[in-house]
Design an enzyme around this catalytic site. Structure first.
Site, PDB file in Angstrom:
ATOM      1  N   HIS A  45      51.283 -27.527  23.395  1.00  0.00           N
ATOM      2  CA  HIS A  45      50.238 -26.436  23.692  1.00  0.00           C
ATOM      3  C   HIS A  45      50.808 -25.040  23.594  1.00  0.00           C
ATOM      4  O   HIS A  45      49.952 -24.207  23.165  1.00  0.00           O
ATOM      5  CB  HIS A  45      49.917 -26.803  25.249  1.00  0.00           C
ATOM      6  N   GLN A  69      35.155 -37.833  28.175  1.00  0.00           N
ATOM      7  CA  GLN A  69      35.855 -38.372  26.893  1.00  0.00           C
ATOM      8  C   GLN A  69      36.733 -39.435  27.409  1.00  0.00           C
ATOM      9  O   GLN A  69      37.300 -40.150  26.330  1.00  0.00           O
ATOM     10  CB  GLN A  69      36.471 -37.345  26.273  1.00  0.00           C
ATOM     11  N   SER A 193      53.374 -35.072  23.520  1.00  0.00           N
ATOM     12  CA  SER A 193      52.259 -35.448  24.044  1.00  0.00           C
ATOM     13  C   SER A 193      52.144 -35.524  25.753  1.00  0.00           C
ATOM     14  O   SER A 193      53.227 -35.757  26.161  1.00  0.00           O
ATOM     15  CB  SER A 193      51.645 -37.013  23.428  1.00  0.00           C
TER      16      SER A 193
HETATM   17  O1  PAF Z   1      42.858 -32.585  22.830  1.00  0.00           O
HETATM   18  C1  PAF Z   1      42.526 -32.496  24.231  1.00  0.00           C
HETATM   19  O2  PAF Z   1      43.574 -31.926  25.024  1.00  0.00           O
HETATM   20  C2  PAF Z   1      41.294 -32.579  24.336  1.00  0.00           C
HETATM   21  O3  PAF Z   1      40.435 -33.648  23.647  1.00  0.00           O
HETATM   22  C3  PAF Z   1      40.361 -31.356  24.373  1.00  0.00           C
HETATM   23  C4  PAF Z   1      40.134 -30.868  23.141  1.00  0.00           C
HETATM   24  C5  PAF Z   1      41.013 -30.237  25.325  1.00  0.00           C
HETATM   25  C6  PAF Z   1      38.890 -31.644  24.934  1.00  0.00           C
HETATM   26  O4  PAF Z   1      38.909 -32.055  26.365  1.00  0.00           O
END
Ligand code: PAF
Length: 289
Positions: A45, A69, A193
């Site tokens: 990130h 999601q 991750s």
């Molecule tokens: O990749 C992620 O962490 C998530 O799928 C995102 C793009 C922030 C959407 O919640």
């Protein structure tokens, strides 16, 4: 400010305040970069936030574990929430804003909208997690609208997600540019991750088979192997050498449509989803001619 003091990012939780801030900045002609995340930040990130810092006037990192999601039974409740640590990490690179809304601010009572991107969502992650990309597309579109981002940075690790977001932006004329950045790996090759922290020490060692299988695919292709079935067999042998590994899919496909290729031809992406014990990991490699 003393030499050791770091500039904390400005924390915003209210979507309307976030939009007001960016409206002001846009009026001043500032280029806005967004790094969408679900928090539990790691160096992957951070590399996206640094790319944004280098290319934009203002960097916003969104930190929101998006409920839409996750399907029932997935890891929404146990997904790590580490906002204080995330703020500390982002201070180190002087990120401007961290946008961390509450679920009820993103999805207030009566919220009814959906976003469905067809085509590229119908395979791979979409087969195993049929509602996942609708949730991703929905929240990403909301984040783009709230932050009015000129450019959004995504990691290649979620390769299919990036293709879905690119398709959504193209189909819906969203004026945000999508910039995909390379996977950041641990020294031993494991793709970074937030879910790696679910692995026990033994599973962490076994998880190395994902990257090893992808490297083997790359080696075979560079040596001229074109039959995908031969490449899959070699990858399977590596992955199945880990006692806790269960393959969800291995896929050699076109880098944009992700359409599977029986024979390797031109550029390809090799994608993997493997469960190591109870933890599901994904990884991929782009092999360009
Ligand atoms: O990749 C992620 O962490 C998530 O799928 C995102 C793009 C922030 C959407 O919640």
């Amino acid at each position: 400010m003393s030499a050791n003091e770091e500039l904390k990012p400005y924390l915003i939780t209210d979507p309307r305040e976030m939009s007001r801030r960016v409206d002001e900045l846009r009026r001043q002609g500032k280029r806005i970069g967004l790094v969408p995340t679900m928090g539990a930040l790691h160096l992957g990130h951070l590399s996206l936030a640094i790319a944004s810092k280098n290319e934009c006037d203002v960097t916003i990192v969104s930190d929101f574990v998006n409920p839409t999601q996750f399907a029932p039974g997935e890891d929404y409740d146990k997904y790590p929430r580490t906002l204080d640590a995330d703020i500390d990490l982002l201070s180190k690179i002087e990120t401007d804003f961290i946008f961390a809304p509450k679920p009820s601010d993103m999805y207030p009572r009566g919220f009814d909208a959906t976003v469905h991107v067809g085509g590229v969502t119908g395979l791979l992650e979409g087969s195993f997690r049929p509602t996942h990309f609708d949730g991703v597309a929905l929240v990403v579109l909301k984040l783009f609208n709230i932050t009015r981002a000129d450019v959004a940075y995504f990691g290649q690790k979620d390769y299919q997600q990036v293709q879905v977001v690119k398709k959504m932006v193209a189909d819906l004329n969203v004026p945000t540019e999508i910039d995909m950045r390379p996977i950041i790996r641990e020294r031993d090759g494991l793709a970074m991750s937030s879910r790696n922290q679910y692995l026990s020490d033994d599973e962490r060692r076994q998880a190395l088979v994902l990257n090893q299988a992808l490297e083997e695919a790359k080696r075979l292709i560079s040596e001229g192997e074109r039959e995908s079935s031969v490449i899959y067999d070699a990858m399977r042998a590596i992955i199945e050498s880990a006692p806790s590994a269960k393959i969800d899919y291995m896929h050699i496909g076109d880098p944009t449509s992700l359409r599977e290729m029986e024979r390797v031809c031109g550029n390809v992406v090799v994608l993997l989803a493997v469960r190591i014990g109870a933890t599901r990991l994904i990884d991929n490699i782009l092999i360009e001619k």
